[in-house]
Design a protein around this motif. Structure first.
Motif, PDB file in Angstrom:
ATOM      1  N   HIS A  67       0.880  -1.147  -0.120  1.00 27.31           N
ATOM      2  CA  HIS A  67      -0.132  -0.027   0.079  1.00 27.31           C
ATOM      3  C   HIS A  67       0.879   1.160   0.010  1.00 27.31           C
ATOM      4  O   HIS A  67       0.413   1.724   0.083  1.00 27.31           O
ATOM      5  N   ALA A  68       2.127   1.379   0.404  1.00 24.24           N
ATOM      6  CA  ALA A  68       3.271   2.770   0.793  1.00 24.24           C
ATOM      7  C   ALA A  68       3.314   2.571  -0.771  1.00 24.24           C
ATOM      8  O   ALA A  68       3.460   3.752  -2.008  1.00 24.24           O
ATOM      9  N   GLU A  69       3.728   1.536  -1.612  1.00 22.54           N
ATOM     10  CA  GLU A  69       5.078   1.154  -2.477  1.00 22.54           C
ATOM     11  C   GLU A  69       3.999   1.733  -3.894  1.00 22.54           C
ATOM     12  O   GLU A  69       4.161   2.670  -4.233  1.00 22.54           O
ATOM     13  N   VAL A  70       2.570   1.763  -3.574  1.00 22.69           N
ATOM     14  CA  VAL A  70       1.734   1.483  -4.565  1.00 22.69           C
ATOM     15  C   VAL A  70       1.705   2.922  -4.975  1.00 22.69           C
ATOM     16  O   VAL A  70       0.485   4.067  -6.027  1.00 22.69           O
ATOM     17  N   ARG A  71       1.826   3.929  -3.608  1.00 20.97           N
ATOM     18  CA  ARG A  71       1.460   5.918  -3.962  1.00 20.97           C
ATOM     19  C   ARG A  71       2.319   6.224  -5.214  1.00 20.97           C
ATOM     20  O   ARG A  71       1.238   6.743  -5.884  1.00 20.97           O
ATOM     21  N   SER A  72       3.235   5.474  -5.307  1.00 15.89           N
ATOM     22  CA  SER A  72       4.624   6.239  -6.012  1.00 15.89           C
ATOM     23  C   SER A  72       3.565   5.731  -7.719  1.00 15.89           C
ATOM     24  O   SER A  72       4.084   5.628  -8.785  1.00 15.89           O
ATOM     25  N   TYR A  73       2.387   4.988  -7.697  1.00 12.00           N
ATOM     26  CA  TYR A  73       1.747   4.378  -8.813  1.00 12.00           C
ATOM     27  C   TYR A  73       0.824   5.220  -8.965  1.00 12.00           C
ATOM     28  O   TYR A  73      -0.052   5.457  -9.792  1.00 12.00           O
ATOM     29  N   MET A  74       0.178   6.675  -8.292  1.00 14.63           N
ATOM     30  CA  MET A  74      -0.446   7.246  -7.634  1.00 14.63           C
ATOM     31  C   MET A  74      -0.291   8.972  -8.847  1.00 14.63           C
ATOM     32  O   MET A  74       0.889   9.321  -8.788  1.00 14.63           O
ATOM     33  N   PRO A  75      -1.445   9.799  -9.556  1.00 15.61           N
ATOM     34  CA  PRO A  75      -0.747  11.125  -9.036  1.00 15.61           C
ATOM     35  C   PRO A  75      -0.185  11.325  -8.614  1.00 15.61           C
ATOM     36  O   PRO A  75      -0.481  11.934  -7.478  1.00 15.61           O
ATOM     37  N   GLY A  76       1.274  12.799  -8.578  1.00 11.39           N
ATOM     38  CA  GLY A  76       1.718  12.722  -7.369  1.00 11.39           C
ATOM     39  C   GLY A  76       1.302  13.777  -6.856  1.00 11.39           C
ATOM     40  O   GLY A  76       1.033  13.503  -4.947  1.00 11.39           O
ATOM     41  N   LEU A  77       0.076  14.690  -6.855  1.00 13.78           N
ATOM     42  CA  LEU A  77      -0.449  14.985  -6.094  1.00 13.78           C
ATOM     43  C   LEU A  77      -1.541  14.506  -5.434  1.00 13.78           C
ATOM     44  O   LEU A  77      -1.948  14.480  -3.810  1.00 13.78           O
ATOM     45  N   HIS A  78      -2.164  13.357  -5.929  1.00  9.17           N
ATOM     46  CA  HIS A  78      -2.754  12.250  -4.837  1.00  9.17           C
ATOM     47  C   HIS A  78      -1.861  11.524  -3.885  1.00  9.17           C
ATOM     48  O   HIS A  78      -2.573  11.348  -2.522  1.00  9.17           O
TER      49      HIS A  78
END
Length: 442
Positions: free
Chosen positions: A317-328
């Motif tokens: 869940h922490a890793e896939v935040r880098s797979y989200m648009p940067g501001l999100h």
């Protein structure tokens, strides 16, 4: 990919919620854009990309996609100007890349420079990895016959790999869920702000509304069966959603080789698109204080913090935040840094207000756990059951690799995001439920 830019709000007060949320590219539609995404890039310079995308389902069906891409001249990103154009380019290149990688009898370990070079540049601009993420497949890949993005029956995917209504419906369900959940974001921000005033009533009501909201998302998820057939999903759609991480059995033991504009090569192992990349669901986790520990990479869903190591593996869940648009992603970092409703609900005390708060908190965590359980049942219908049926295809992809002899165990199935599918989903669900247990022991 390059280091992600860290954004931080000017202050902790969220009273100006419209300004605060818009600063994180969160619109009236939540993590969806305020208006429909671009349907085409406006410059005729990019016509070669758009033409390929128009013909994509046929090119895939006739196994001509790789020849078509190989003949394509490399294009610059210099004619992309607005953020909407950059997002559109990301969608186009995501679809072309995955079609190339998975559109043959064997997976291609090399992505041609004509695609990979601009894809790297576009991804860098958007602070996203060069792979078909949830943003590419869902957030920026829809049209609506009206202004209400919650209306599933009026949504349509702009692009699909298969050309089927099933795939369009599959993507559209996620879009409708994102739109449906948009209204709860400011409600929960107000609840977090109310912790400082110890406003139990406001927080309890917000939690009750969150339970209702999650229930509505579950109702939308239940509609998947209406127009998406499990066998079509499993064999015609799912293979093209896969990334290159943990995909050795599907023909990518080293990942995929990209080349930048200067021809410099680099191997990348990236997770494919999955609903685990939804910022909305992670927002619920952050607000409630749900903690997830799995890296998602092992059939036993090993902890992301192994004993005796100085550098822990990041949780999925922490890793896939880098797979989200940067501001999100930055928005989720901000919310995660605040005191969660779990922390507040677990404070000592036995007043009527505190007891009601706890009941509301318990109801919200149960609703989110039930939603994840519903999702796991959907996975069983759309992945587990089809994987057990004999497949005659000679094409090596995620579907065939999952269902071949020796990979029949549910614990061995790999998700498009590269996770050990069922054990990971079970652990994620259980971690949600346990959050609603009073002062759980660690």
């Amino acid at each position: 990919m390059p280091g992600r830019t860290r954004f931080s709000p000017d202050h902790e007060d969220h009273s100006d919620q419209h300004g605060f949320l818009s600063g994180y590219s969160i619109s009236k539609n939540g993590f969806l854009p305020a208006r429909e995404p671009l349907r085409r890039l406006p410059s005729s310079y990019y016509a070669p990309w758009e033409t390929l995308l128009d013909d994509l389902p046929l090119l895939i069906k006739e196994r001509r996609i790789r020849k078509a891409v190989d003949r394509m001249q490399g294009l610059s990103t210099n004619k992309l100007h607005t953020e909407e154009e950059w997002r559109r380019a990301y969608v186009v290149l995501s679809f072309l890349s995955h079609a190339y990688i998975w559109g043959g009898e064997k997976a291609s370990e090399v992505l041609p420079q004509a695609i990979s070079a601009p894809f790297l540049q576009v991804s860098d601009h958007l602070s996203l990895p060069p792979v078909a993420t949830y943003a590419a497949l869902n957030l920026w890949n829809f049209e609506c016959g009206g202004s209400d993005f919650q209306d599933l029956d009026k949504l349509q995917a702009l692009h699909t790999f298969s050309g089927t209504q099933d795939e369009s419906w599959f993507f559209s369900v996620s879009v409708a869920m994102e739109a449906q959940g948009a209204y709860i974001i400011p409600v929960m921000l107000h609840a977090l702000d109310s912790i400082q005033e110890r406003d139990y009533l406001t927080i309890s009501r917000a939690l009750d509304e969150l339970s209702v909201c999650v229930g509505k998302l579950g109702q939308l998820l239940d509609r998947m069966d209406e127009k998406c057939d499990p066998m079509i999903f499993y064999h015609q759609i799912r293979p093209y959603l896969a990334g290159s991480k943990n995909m050795g059995a599907a023909g990518l033991p080293n990942g995929v080789l990209y080349q930048d504009a200067n021809g410099a090569p680099s191997w990348k192992q990236l997770r494919g698109g999955s609903n685990g990349q939804s910022s909305l669901i992670q927002f619920f986790d952050a607000v409630l204080g749900v903690e997830h520990r799995s890296s998602g990479d092992d059939a036993r869903t090993k902890s992301a913090v192994p004993s005796g190591t100085s550098k822990p593996t990041p949780t999925f869940h922490a890793e896939v935040r880098s797979y989200m648009p940067g501001l999100h992603s930055a928005f989720l970092e901000h919310i995660s840094s605040m005191k969660s409703l779990k922390d507040f609900a677990n404070e000592p005390g036995d007043s009527d207000e505190q007891r009601q708060l706890w009941l509301s908190f318990q109801g919200a965590t149960k609703a989110l756990g039930d939603f994840r359980n519903k999702h796991m049942q959907l996975v069983a219908r759309y992945i587990i059951v089809p994987s057990r049926k004999q497949n005659q295809s000679t094409q090596l992809n995620l579907a065939v690799a999952s269902s071949r002899p020796g990979r029949q165990s549910e614990s061995e199935l790999t998700g498009t995001g590269g996770t050990a599918l069922i054990p990971f989903l079970k652990q994620t669900r259980d971690e949600t439920y346990v959050t609603g247990v009073k002062n759980p022991t660690e």
